[in-house]
Motif scaffolding. Structure first.
Motif: not given
Length: 194
Positions: A42-44, A84-89
């Motif tokens: 969970a990235g940014q 890999i699921l960022p907070m904003g894609f």
């Protein structure tokens, strides 16, 4: 999952926001998901290099993150193993030379749907403050949250962002490499071999 991924890749919810940044770029959602993934990063939000490549963590931060995790590029980019699921894609753009934060609309619109479509996740790596605040609403600063990493085991590990900007933080906190990284690598191997 294929329909959800297709919908996300076609998302333009924030298109008007990008025209107001220094780059003025178009949306390009970047993520890696699969219903079989055992590890979730969970990235940014993607940086400019990732925006241009269309592949998550194709930058020095990704090199450092793969080193922290003790995985090869092939393993890291195997969506059946690692999501890999960022907070904003999308790359949020720059303002005055700094990356803008991920827009909350992205997580509000997509995050719950994606997480519910990934039932096999055994370990979630929370990279940076935005991911930590979303997944751990009572989290404090990144420094405090990462220092309390043992409190979130066995299924969550908060990490600082692997950016070069955090090199000084890593030097001031040698326990991160000495204590947390061995546990991270063990947990990664356990999840991958399960």
């Amino acid at each position: 999952m294929e329909k959800l991924l297709s919908d996300i890749r076609a998302c333009t919810l924030c298109a008007d926001r990008f025209s107001k940044t220094e780059t003025g770029h178009a949306p390009r959602p970047v993520l890696q998901i699969s219903p079989t993934a055992k590890i979730l990063i969970a990235g940014q939000a993607p940086g400019m290099k990732v925006h241009l490549s269309g592949k998550p963590f194709t930058d020095p931060s990704g090199d450092r993150l793969r080193d922290w995790m003790g995985v090869s590029d092939a393993t890291f980019y195997d969506a059946t193993q690692i999501g890999i699921l960022p907070m904003g894609f999308c790359f949020p753009g720059y303002r005055k030379g700094a990356d803008l934060p991920p827009p909350p609309l992205c997580a509000k619109t997509w995050r719950a749907q994606v997480l519910s479509a990934m039932p096999n996740v055994q370990l979630t790596l929370l990279i940076g403050g935005y991911a930590q605040k979303w997944h751990l609403p009572d989290a404090g600063s990144v420094n405090d949250t990462v220092a309390r990493w043992r409190d979130f085991l066995p299924d969550i590990l908060p990490l600082p962002h692997p950016s070069w900007r955090n090199t000084a933080w890593l030097k001031r906190n040698p326990w991160f490499e000495a204590q947390l990284l061995p546990v991270l690598r063990t947990k990664i191997q356990e999840a991958l071999n399960d």
